[in-house]
Design an enzyme around this catalytic site. Structure first.
Site, short mmCIF file in Angstrom:
data_model
loop_
_atom_site.label_atom_id
_atom_site.label_comp_id
_atom_site.label_asym_id
_atom_site.label_seq_id
_atom_site.Cartn_x
_atom_site.Cartn_y
_atom_site.Cartn_z
CE LYS A 47 31.26 -2.36 44.52
NZ LYS A 47 30.60 -3.68 44.63
CB SER A 128 26.90 -2.87 43.50
OG SER A 128 27.84 -3.71 44.15
CB SER A 153 28.32 -6.80 43.15
OG SER A 153 27.07 -6.29 43.46
N1 GLN Z 1 22.37 -6.92 43.39
C1 GLN Z 1 22.56 -7.59 44.64
C2 GLN Z 1 22.13 -6.69 45.77
O1 GLN Z 1 21.71 -5.63 45.51
C3 GLN Z 1 23.99 -8.02 44.77
C4 GLN Z 1 24.89 -6.92 45.11
C5 GLN Z 1 26.29 -7.30 45.43
O2 GLN Z 1 26.78 -8.40 45.10
N2 GLN Z 1 26.94 -6.39 46.12
O3 GLN Z 1 22.20 -7.01 46.90
#
Ligand code: GLN
Length: 466
Positions: A47, A128, A153
């Site tokens: 990532k 994400s 995410s």
């Molecule tokens: N969707 C969540 C957020 O936007 C979790 C994102 C994540 O785990 N990085 O914060």
């Protein structure tokens, strides 16, 4: 996973997947791949919020589009030592903020599970870490990938792409060299189609790192091993689990397919002699509010370093360069989170927002401690314990929606994507998303949650669900 893989077939798969789904922000030069692929046991995608030396680490943002780190993350050194060939850096929602990989400066990543063309609308890959999940789901590209999971995410995209996705206990895998979103919640996770590979990568990464001040100290790692040894002795090889199903996860948002998948998996476990126990974790219902209050607050502080002076993007405007850099360099979602976080931390709302959310987070931890049998090594009340071995729930409320459906949602509807994932993040618990096939080739994700430190159990349970 053999070293005899054909480089030309790999490059063809990579190019096809990239053209169709926009999975990578950068890939390693073809010359490098031609030499590393045949000499490596596995391929890995990373990532793009995890620092590497060889290419920029953009966080999916314009703010860091040209930032190349002077050091590499511990997990990157570790995957190299594992013998894996790094393919490239994967797309993500800017700074990890989002649930669909639709908030990236580098375009949307779509889901390889669903055929596109012939009138089929592309579907989201989840977020994400949507690029990392798609890199594994796409045929013949990555054997495994690294993502980050702050509030779902890794698990949510793993569920939507039909692969395994692990969020370890907080502090188990080093975060050194991982660009912070919300440091009290951030974890590095792993995704793979193959459960055994996922487990061996996890075991390789699971290590104390002196460079990460939140890394779980060796004495606590030993304490966990001791507790696991005691548990094995009590079981005497005869493992019959008590599986908790929290009523608070049984929300209206669950699709029929997800409900059916959960019921089928529970029945399978029951048929193997394990016991299903309805339980209550009352603060699960508050988790999504607590998560967005705390995550945005931490983010507003972490992201204050992007000022156009030290690194990354800088606006051409001379006057007010700081504000202009941030307005132009951050996407809309990131700006919303910074504003929300600053509001939560401001003197007028600190107590009723940030402090209150921190208190509810502690109550949630205690809720979990009351149900799990395995002792929490940091629980100040070890006498408070339950008799549940692990919790089972869906990971996501539905299969992947189309990009269009997702983008038509309101912001709070989008936040609901993480409703089943946020509780384990807030409590620092290990959780694994497992693909479960209901009636066609598009699986749902099941989430196994264990007590803090008891990550090993996730793999034992996942094997029972195969
Ligand atoms: N969707 C969540 C957020 O936007 C979790 C994102 C994540 O785990 N990085 O914060």
């Amino acid at each position: 996973m053999s070293s005899t893989r054909s480089v030309s077939a790999f490059l063809a798969n990579l190019s096809k997947a990239q053209t169709k789904h926009n999975i990578f922000i950068s890939t390693r030069p073809i010359k490098e791949l031609q030499s590393t692929i045949p000499n490596s046991t596995t391929t890995v995608a990373i990532k793009d919020n995890i620092c590497t030396l060889e290419e920029p680490t953009t966080c999916g943002s314009k703010m860091l589009y040209n930032f190349t780190s002077p050091y590499e993350a511990t997990v990157v050194s570790k995957v190299k030592a594992f013998g894996s060939a790094i393919i490239g850096k994967t797309n993500l929602d800017q700074f990890g903020m989002g649930s669909a990989t639709t908030n990236s400066h580098f375009g949307i990543t779509t889901n390889p599970l669903f055929p596109t063309g012939q009138g089929e609308a592309p579907r989201i890959s989840g977020g994400s870490s949507g690029g990392s999940a798609a890199a594994v789901a796409a045929e013949g590209v990555a054997d495994y990938s690294l993502g980050t999971d702050t509030g779902g995410s890794v698990r949510v995209p793993a569920a939507l792409n039909g692969v395994y996705g692990l969020k370890p206990s907080y502090g188990r895998i080093s975060r050194w060299g991982v660009i912070a979103y919300a440091q009290s919640l951030d974890t590095v996770g792993v995704m793979a189609k193959d459960l055994e590979l996922l487990e061996s990568v996890y075991r390789h990464l699971d290590d104390y790192d002196v460079k990460d001040p939140t890394s779980l100290l060796p004495e606590f790692r030993d304490k966990i091993k001791e507790l696991q040894g005691e548990k094995e002795q009590q079981n005497e090889g005869q493992v019959k689990y008590r599986i908790g199903v929290p009523e608070e996860f049984m929300i209206d948002l669950l699709s029929d397919k997800v409900k059916t998948g959960l019921t089928q998996s529970l029945t399978k476990l029951q048929d193997q002699g394990h016991e299903i126990v309805p339980i209550s974790i009352p603060n699960i219902l508050n988790s999504i509010y607590v998560y967005f209050t705390l995550a945005s607050s931490e983010a507003s502080s972490n992201l204050s370093r992007y000022d156009g002076i030290r690194y990354g993007y800088r606006s051409n405007e001379d006057t007010n360069a700081y504000a202009k850099t941030r307005t132009e360099g951050f996407g809309e979602v990131v700006q919303d989170r910074i504003i929300l976080g600053n509001y939560n931390l401001s003197s007028g709302s600190y107590e009723k927002n940030f402090l209150k959310a921190s208190q509810v987070r502690n109550e949630l931890r205690m809720d979990f401690n009351k149900v799990f049998k395995f002792e929490h090594i940091f629980n100040p009340h070890p006498e408070i314990k339950g008799d549940i071995d692990f919790i089972l729930s869906p990971t996501a409320t539905t299969i992947a929606p189309t990009v269009e459906q997702y983008q038509q949602q309101t912001i709070p509807e989008g936040y609901a994507m993480d409703i089943l994932a946020a509780p384990a993040s807030l409590a620092g618990l290990p959780a694994l998303s497992v693909p479960w096939f209901v009636d066609d080739e598009i699986p749902i994700g099941l989430q196994i949650i264990s007590q803090y430190g008891n990550d090993d159990q996730l793999f034992e349970v996942a094997k029972l669900l195969k």
